[in-house]
Design a protein around this motif. Structure first.
Motif, PDB file in Angstrom:
ATOM      1  N   VAL A 151     -13.005  54.967  36.402  1.00 52.80           N
ATOM      2  CA  VAL A 151     -13.861  55.047  37.578  1.00 52.80           C
ATOM      3  C   VAL A 151     -14.749  56.281  37.558  1.00 52.80           C
ATOM      4  CG1 VAL A 151     -12.152  56.270  38.983  1.00 52.80           C
ATOM      5  CG2 VAL A 151     -13.842  54.777  40.086  1.00 52.80           C
ATOM      6  N   ASP A 152     -14.306  57.359  36.941  1.00 58.05           N
ATOM      7  CA  ASP A 152     -15.122  58.576  36.899  1.00 58.05           C
ATOM      8  C   ASP A 152     -16.357  58.433  36.024  1.00 58.05           C
ATOM      9  OD1 ASP A 152     -13.361  59.857  38.574  1.00 58.05           O
ATOM     10  OD2 ASP A 152     -12.179  60.746  36.954  1.00 58.05           O
ATOM     11  N   TYR A 153     -16.391  57.383  35.169  1.00 63.61           N
ATOM     12  CA  TYR A 153     -17.528  57.198  34.271  1.00 63.61           C
ATOM     13  C   TYR A 153     -18.547  56.199  34.816  1.00 63.61           C
ATOM     14  CZ  TYR A 153     -14.481  59.617  31.019  1.00 63.61           C
ATOM     15  OH  TYR A 153     -13.664  60.539  30.418  1.00 63.61           O
ATOM     16  N   GLY A 154     -18.392  55.823  36.078  1.00 62.00           N
ATOM     17  CA  GLY A 154     -19.353  54.909  36.699  1.00 62.00           C
ATOM     18  C   GLY A 154     -19.034  53.452  36.408  1.00 62.00           C
ATOM     19  N   TRP A 155     -19.878  52.590  36.980  1.00 61.42           N
ATOM     20  CA  TRP A 155     -19.611  51.158  36.880  1.00 61.42           C
ATOM     21  C   TRP A 155     -19.708  50.640  35.442  1.00 61.42           C
ATOM     22  CZ3 TRP A 155     -17.183  47.415  38.882  1.00 61.42           C
ATOM     23  CH2 TRP A 155     -17.490  46.088  38.544  1.00 61.42           C
ATOM     24  N   GLN A 156     -20.608  51.213  34.645  1.00 63.00           N
ATOM     25  CA  GLN A 156     -20.724  50.757  33.263  1.00 63.00           C
ATOM     26  C   GLN A 156     -19.438  51.003  32.484  1.00 63.00           C
ATOM     27  OE1 GLN A 156     -24.208  52.541  31.530  1.00 63.00           O
ATOM     28  NE2 GLN A 156     -25.619  51.077  32.506  1.00 63.00           N
ATOM     29  N   ALA A 161     -10.620  37.279  35.715  1.00 61.65           N
ATOM     30  CA  ALA A 161     -11.933  37.930  35.687  1.00 61.65           C
ATOM     31  C   ALA A 161     -12.592  37.883  37.064  1.00 61.65           C
ATOM     32  CB  ALA A 161     -12.821  37.250  34.646  1.00 61.65           C
ATOM     33  N   PHE A 162     -12.482  36.750  37.754  1.00 58.89           N
ATOM     34  CA  PHE A 162     -13.082  36.633  39.076  1.00 58.89           C
ATOM     35  C   PHE A 162     -12.428  37.591  40.067  1.00 58.89           C
ATOM     36  CE2 PHE A 162     -12.963  34.742  43.340  1.00 58.89           C
ATOM     37  CZ  PHE A 162     -14.312  34.649  43.614  1.00 58.89           C
ATOM     38  N   GLN A 163     -11.095  37.649  40.062  1.00 59.08           N
ATOM     39  CA  GLN A 163     -10.400  38.517  41.009  1.00 59.08           C
ATOM     40  C   GLN A 163     -10.621  39.993  40.703  1.00 59.08           C
ATOM     41  OE1 GLN A 163      -6.440  37.682  42.229  1.00 59.08           O
ATOM     42  NE2 GLN A 163      -6.688  35.463  42.201  1.00 59.08           N
ATOM     43  N   VAL A 164     -10.748  40.324  39.430  1.00 60.76           N
ATOM     44  CA  VAL A 164     -11.030  41.725  39.071  1.00 60.76           C
ATOM     45  C   VAL A 164     -12.406  42.134  39.567  1.00 60.76           C
ATOM     46  CG1 VAL A 164     -11.491  43.252  37.117  1.00 60.76           C
ATOM     47  CG2 VAL A 164      -9.470  41.801  37.097  1.00 60.76           C
ATOM     48  N   GLN A 165     -13.391  41.266  39.376  1.00 61.48           N
ATOM     49  CA  GLN A 165     -14.737  41.573  39.882  1.00 61.48           C
ATOM     50  C   GLN A 165     -14.723  41.753  41.397  1.00 61.48           C
ATOM     51  OE1 GLN A 165     -17.660  42.054  38.313  1.00 61.48           O
ATOM     52  NE2 GLN A 165     -16.770  41.820  36.268  1.00 61.48           N
ATOM     53  N   HIS A 166     -13.961  40.917  42.081  1.00 67.05           N
ATOM     54  CA  HIS A 166     -13.857  41.023  43.537  1.00 67.05           C
ATOM     55  C   HIS A 166     -13.169  42.321  43.942  1.00 67.05           C
ATOM     56  CE1 HIS A 166     -13.226  39.842  47.718  1.00 67.05           C
ATOM     57  NE2 HIS A 166     -11.941  40.142  47.571  1.00 67.05           N
ATOM     58  N   ALA A 167     -12.097  42.677  43.254  1.00 64.77           N
ATOM     59  CA  ALA A 167     -11.325  43.861  43.636  1.00 64.77           C
ATOM     60  C   ALA A 167     -12.063  45.158  43.337  1.00 64.77           C
ATOM     61  CB  ALA A 167      -9.973  43.857  42.915  1.00 64.77           C
ATOM     62  N   LEU A 168     -12.804  45.194  42.233  1.00 66.33           N
ATOM     63  CA  LEU A 168     -13.473  46.429  41.825  1.00 66.33           C
ATOM     64  C   LEU A 168     -14.913  46.524  42.317  1.00 66.33           C
ATOM     65  CD1 LEU A 168     -12.191  46.762  38.130  1.00 66.33           C
ATOM     66  CD2 LEU A 168     -11.193  47.697  40.229  1.00 66.33           C
ATOM     67  N   ALA A 169     -15.342  45.584  43.107  1.00 63.75           N
ATOM     68  CA  ALA A 169     -16.718  45.614  43.626  1.00 63.75           C
ATOM     69  C   ALA A 169     -17.044  46.899  44.387  1.00 63.75           C
ATOM     70  CB  ALA A 169     -16.965  44.394  44.510  1.00 63.75           C
ATOM     71  N   PRO A 170     -16.116  47.503  45.164  1.00 60.97           N
ATOM     72  CA  PRO A 170     -16.450  48.766  45.847  1.00 60.97           C
ATOM     73  C   PRO A 170     -16.859  49.877  44.892  1.00 60.97           C
ATOM     74  CG  PRO A 170     -14.485  47.799  46.826  1.00 60.97           C
ATOM     75  CD  PRO A 170     -14.799  46.980  45.607  1.00 60.97           C
ATOM     76  N   ILE A 171     -16.343  49.872  43.676  1.00 63.91           N
ATOM     77  CA  ILE A 171     -16.746  50.898  42.702  1.00 63.91           C
ATOM     78  C   ILE A 171     -18.211  50.707  42.323  1.00 63.91           C
ATOM     79  CG2 ILE A 171     -16.323  51.788  40.377  1.00 63.91           C
ATOM     80  CD1 ILE A 171     -13.432  50.967  40.647  1.00 63.91           C
ATOM     81  N   LYS A 172     -18.620  49.443  42.197  1.00 67.48           N
ATOM     82  CA  LYS A 172     -20.004  49.168  41.817  1.00 67.48           C
ATOM     83  C   LYS A 172     -20.976  49.628  42.881  1.00 67.48           C
ATOM     84  CE  LYS A 172     -22.889  45.399  40.063  1.00 67.48           C
ATOM     85  NZ  LYS A 172     -22.928  43.955  39.744  1.00 67.48           N
ATOM     86  N   ARG A 173     -20.563  49.597  44.137  1.00 66.33           N
ATOM     87  CA  ARG A 173     -21.454  49.973  45.238  1.00 66.33           C
ATOM     88  C   ARG A 173     -21.408  51.458  45.568  1.00 66.33           C
ATOM     89  NH1 ARG A 173     -19.599  44.885  47.499  1.00 66.33           N
ATOM     90  NH2 ARG A 173     -18.067  45.996  48.783  1.00 66.33           N
ATOM     91  N   ARG A 174     -20.585  52.214  44.837  1.00 66.41           N
ATOM     92  CA  ARG A 174     -20.521  53.654  45.099  1.00 66.41           C
ATOM     93  C   ARG A 174     -21.846  54.300  44.737  1.00 66.41           C
ATOM     94  NH1 ARG A 174     -15.378  56.255  42.304  1.00 66.41           N
ATOM     95  NH2 ARG A 174     -16.307  58.077  43.274  1.00 66.41           N
ATOM     96  N   PRO A 175     -22.316  55.239  45.527  1.00 65.20           N
ATOM     97  CA  PRO A 175     -23.587  55.896  45.211  1.00 65.20           C
ATOM     98  C   PRO A 175     -23.475  56.732  43.945  1.00 65.20           C
ATOM     99  CG  PRO A 175     -22.502  57.007  47.040  1.00 65.20           C
ATOM    100  CD  PRO A 175     -21.717  55.759  46.779  1.00 65.20           C
ATOM    101  N   THR A 176     -24.525  56.704  43.161  1.00 65.12           N
ATOM    102  CA  THR A 176     -24.552  57.477  41.923  1.00 65.12           C
ATOM    103  C   THR A 176     -24.875  58.940  42.223  1.00 65.12           C
ATOM    104  OG1 THR A 176     -25.338  55.516  40.755  1.00 65.12           O
ATOM    105  CG2 THR A 176     -25.579  57.636  39.626  1.00 65.12           C
TER     106      THR A 176
END
Length: 239
Positions: free
Chosen positions: A107-112, A214-229
């Motif tokens: 998580v510390d390395y961003g969404w990528q 894969a679907f549930q992981v994308q759903h669960a980790l979506a808040p990380i993707k929306r974190r401000p850079t």
């Protein structure tokens, strides 16, 4: 009346004895080589049955995707509680928890970084699950070859008898030898067909479960993707 009953019972016992003898004759009809090949086929059938039972137990949805885990992790990540999300995954070991932990660790390395870790974990877990059912495919391909080996050796012995007797052996003797040889082919097909069917079903089951993970992981980790850079301020130039 009792006499007729005795005759019927005696006839029934004779039929059962003939049936048992016929089954024994089929098993031992190929001689020592045929018996060895049938033992190999029997061993393969037991191994295939064990693998099918193992897949039935390990490919249950609850074992791969624990109920409510993805939502628990999502709620924890929405409020920034990474430790709680990590602890929730560790409490329920499964394919889903392993993939989620891989993403949370980056998580510390961003969404990528998270996305790359999730893709690698999914590929690794899919390969691990497929590796176990590949043995069913191996058994399904080997069993007919083993049966064919018994058939070929049996026919060799049958024609050897014809050659030894200089053609004195009749068509009945030759047919009997071929009949004995074909017993192992039937045994190989009896083992191979269920094994290949179980392999196809298990493979489709793995593909379905991995797609759900894969679907549930994308759903669960979506808040990380929306974190401000976090923008790093550029150093000021000296005048």
């Amino acid at each position: 009346m009792p006499l007729h009953l005795d005759v019927l019972l005696a006839q029934g016992n004779t039929d059962e004895a003939a049936e048992g003898a016929g089954l024994l004759d089929i098993v031992l009809s190929g001689g020592i080589v045929g018996a060895v090949i049938l033992v190999v086929l029997l061993s393969l059938s037991f191994l295939a049955a064990y693998l099918v039972f193992d897949q039935v137990m390990t490919l249950r949805r609850g074992e791969v995707l624990p109920e409510g885990l993805s939502e628990t992790v999502r709620q924890a990540l929405l409020t920034g509680r990474l430790q709680e999300a990590d602890a929730a995954c560790r409490r329920e070991p499964s394919v889903l928890s392993v993939v989620l932990l891989s993403g949370i660790a980056e998580v510390d390395y961003g969404w990528q970084g998270v996305e790359k870790a999730v893709e690698d974990a999914l590929a690794e877990q899919s390969a691990r699950m497929m590796r176990r059912i590949e043995y069913l495919s191996v058994i399904g391909n080997i069993a007919p070859m083993v049966g064919l080996l018994g058939t070929v050796t049996g026919m060799i012995f049958a024609f050897q008898q014809v050659a030894t007797t200089r053609g004195a052996a009749g068509a009945g003797d030759l047919a009997e030898g071929i009949y004995q040889a074909l017993v192992t082919t039937v045994g190989g097909l009896v083992v191979a067909i269920p094994a290949l069917a179980a392999y196809a079903v298990s493979r489709n089951r793995v593909d379905t479960l991995i797609a759900d993970v894969a679907f549930q992981v994308q759903h669960a980790l979506a808040p990380i993707k929306r974190r401000p850079t976090k923008n790093v301020a550029a150093p000021k130039r000296s005048s």
